[in-house]
Design a protein around this motif. Sequence first.
Motif, short mmCIF file in Angstrom:
data_model
loop_
_atom_site.label_atom_id
_atom_site.label_comp_id
_atom_site.label_asym_id
_atom_site.label_seq_id
_atom_site.Cartn_x
_atom_site.Cartn_y
_atom_site.Cartn_z
N SER A 178 0.83 -1.14 0.05
CA SER A 178 -0.11 -0.08 -0.13
C SER A 178 0.91 1.12 -0.01
CB SER A 178 -0.87 -0.08 1.23
OG SER A 178 -0.12 0.10 2.32
N PRO A 179 0.53 2.51 -0.68
CA PRO A 179 1.22 3.53 -0.52
C PRO A 179 1.51 4.10 0.64
CG PRO A 179 -1.02 3.93 -1.57
CD PRO A 179 -0.82 2.47 -1.39
N ILE A 180 2.47 4.82 0.91
CA ILE A 180 2.46 5.58 2.34
C ILE A 180 1.68 7.02 2.33
CG2 ILE A 180 4.87 6.71 1.77
CD1 ILE A 180 5.59 5.72 4.56
N ILE A 181 1.79 7.36 1.05
CA ILE A 181 0.89 8.33 1.25
C ILE A 181 -0.23 8.45 0.04
CG2 ILE A 181 0.60 10.91 0.47
CD1 ILE A 181 3.42 11.34 1.62
N SER A 182 -1.35 8.63 0.25
CA SER A 182 -2.68 8.49 -0.75
C SER A 182 -3.60 9.91 -0.71
CB SER A 182 -3.44 7.33 -0.43
OG SER A 182 -4.35 7.16 -1.52
N VAL A 183 -3.64 10.29 -1.74
CA VAL A 183 -4.33 11.56 -2.12
C VAL A 183 -5.46 11.48 -3.25
CG1 VAL A 183 -4.38 14.10 -2.69
CG2 VAL A 183 -2.35 13.02 -1.70
N SER A 184 -6.45 11.47 -2.88
CA SER A 184 -7.76 11.45 -3.65
C SER A 184 -8.59 12.63 -3.84
CB SER A 184 -8.77 10.01 -3.05
OG SER A 184 -9.64 9.87 -3.62
N ASN A 185 -8.86 12.95 -5.04
CA ASN A 185 -9.66 13.95 -5.43
C ASN A 185 -9.66 15.21 -4.65
OD1 ASN A 185 -11.71 15.23 -7.10
ND2 ASN A 185 -13.50 14.40 -5.86
N SER A 197 -11.77 20.03 -0.03
CA SER A 197 -12.37 18.70 -0.09
C SER A 197 -11.32 17.57 -0.55
CB SER A 197 -13.57 18.69 -1.26
OG SER A 197 -12.89 18.92 -2.61
N GLY A 198 -11.93 16.51 -0.39
CA GLY A 198 -10.87 14.94 -0.88
C GLY A 198 -10.44 14.57 0.27
N ASP A 199 -9.79 13.50 0.19
CA ASP A 199 -9.39 12.52 1.34
C ASP A 199 -7.87 12.52 1.06
OD1 ASP A 199 -12.06 11.87 2.36
OD2 ASP A 199 -12.00 10.89 0.30
N ILE A 200 -6.95 12.47 2.22
CA ILE A 200 -5.55 12.10 2.30
C ILE A 200 -5.27 11.28 3.43
CG2 ILE A 200 -3.36 13.14 2.50
CD1 ILE A 200 -4.69 15.58 1.63
N THR A 201 -4.59 10.12 3.31
CA THR A 201 -4.05 9.37 4.26
C THR A 201 -2.68 9.24 4.27
OG1 THR A 201 -4.36 7.25 3.12
CG2 THR A 201 -6.18 7.93 4.37
N VAL A 202 -2.02 9.16 5.40
CA VAL A 202 -0.50 8.93 5.57
C VAL A 202 -0.40 7.51 6.21
CG1 VAL A 202 1.56 10.17 6.66
CG2 VAL A 202 -0.10 11.62 5.62
N ASP A 203 0.17 6.75 5.77
CA ASP A 203 0.63 5.44 6.36
C ASP A 203 -0.63 4.82 6.87
OD1 ASP A 203 2.01 3.25 6.63
OD2 ASP A 203 2.78 3.68 8.57
N GLY A 204 -1.97 5.20 6.18
CA GLY A 204 -3.26 4.63 6.62
C GLY A 204 -3.87 5.36 7.66
N HIS A 205 -3.20 6.55 8.14
CA HIS A 205 -3.89 7.39 8.98
C HIS A 205 -4.68 8.64 8.20
CE1 HIS A 205 -2.19 5.30 12.45
NE2 HIS A 205 -0.95 5.35 11.64
N ASP A 206 -5.64 8.98 8.33
CA ASP A 206 -6.36 10.04 7.79
C ASP A 206 -5.64 11.38 8.37
OD1 ASP A 206 -8.54 12.36 8.18
OD2 ASP A 206 -9.28 11.06 6.41
N ILE A 207 -5.53 12.56 7.47
CA ILE A 207 -4.77 13.43 8.03
C ILE A 207 -5.61 14.35 9.01
CG2 ILE A 207 -3.18 13.57 6.45
CD1 ILE A 207 -4.52 16.08 5.28
#
Length: 308
Positions: A2-9, A59-69
């Motif tokens: 899984s990515p360590i940082i995930s940015v969506s929309n 708006s949008g979603d961001i997780t860092v190592d699975g944790h919502d920012i």
Amino acid sequence: MSPIISVSNLTKSYASGFQALKGVDLDVRRGEIFALLGPNGAGKTTLISIICGIVNRTSGDITVDGHDILKDYRKARSLIGLVPQELTTDAFESVWATVSFTRGLFGKAPDPAYLEKVLRTLSLWDKRDEKIMALSGGMKRRLLIAKALSHEPKILFLDEPTAGVDVELRRDMWQMVRGLKDSGVTIILTTHYIEEAEEMADRVGVISEGHIILVEDKAELMRKLGRKEMRLQLRNPLSEIPRSLDNYDLAISDDGNTLIYSYDTQAERTGITRLLKDLDAAEIRFGDLDTRQSSLEEIFVSLVRNGK
């Protein structure tokens, strides 16, 4: 993995109506060096600032190592070290005091041995008792990196880390970044120095006018979008290119002594082989040849100009 940082929309709009980010999607792989390139005002710093919790998203979603920012902001931010563009330090503090204080801000227990290792790696150990105001610009830049590393983050953001520093210091910092990667730290780098990305990055992302227009492995990007140029030193000058060679992207130097063939790297072997046969058929002889490949900077400029 899984990515360590995930940015969506991800979007970011300001009260003035300006939209800095427009539906950004981005995944950063664990343990890579990711270079984010873009012209001034493209949204690089805004994107980094939102991930690091400095600027609020629209708006949008961001997780860092699975944790919502937002939902788990303490854990998310504890994983991140940020080296900002600006030299923002307390001028009257000592080097040792400021890195120790920064470590404490993240709730980390004192670890003089670790901080010594960081300062030695950055050639700051001999300056540990000096006031920050007495440091050179390059040393202050190193200190920002030491502060960012003081709490042992898994992710390090470098926002224009070598802006305004000399070439020798830039090379030293590149070597340090490679060492951090080898230790398992994920590096996200924004830079105006394209050679910095070309030298260090595993993958490259290009952002323009708030959009991510491309994310690609650096080697694959160079292979797919890079152009090559072959220059043939002619034994006899040419005044014009024969009609039999119209199918090739050819040009003649001003003095007529050099034939220049531009080609896509994907068509390298077949194109050159055919050209050499057709040159022989046209009785065009050459004594020497050399090739060059387009740089990442040329690819970047082309992508931004064309909007991908």
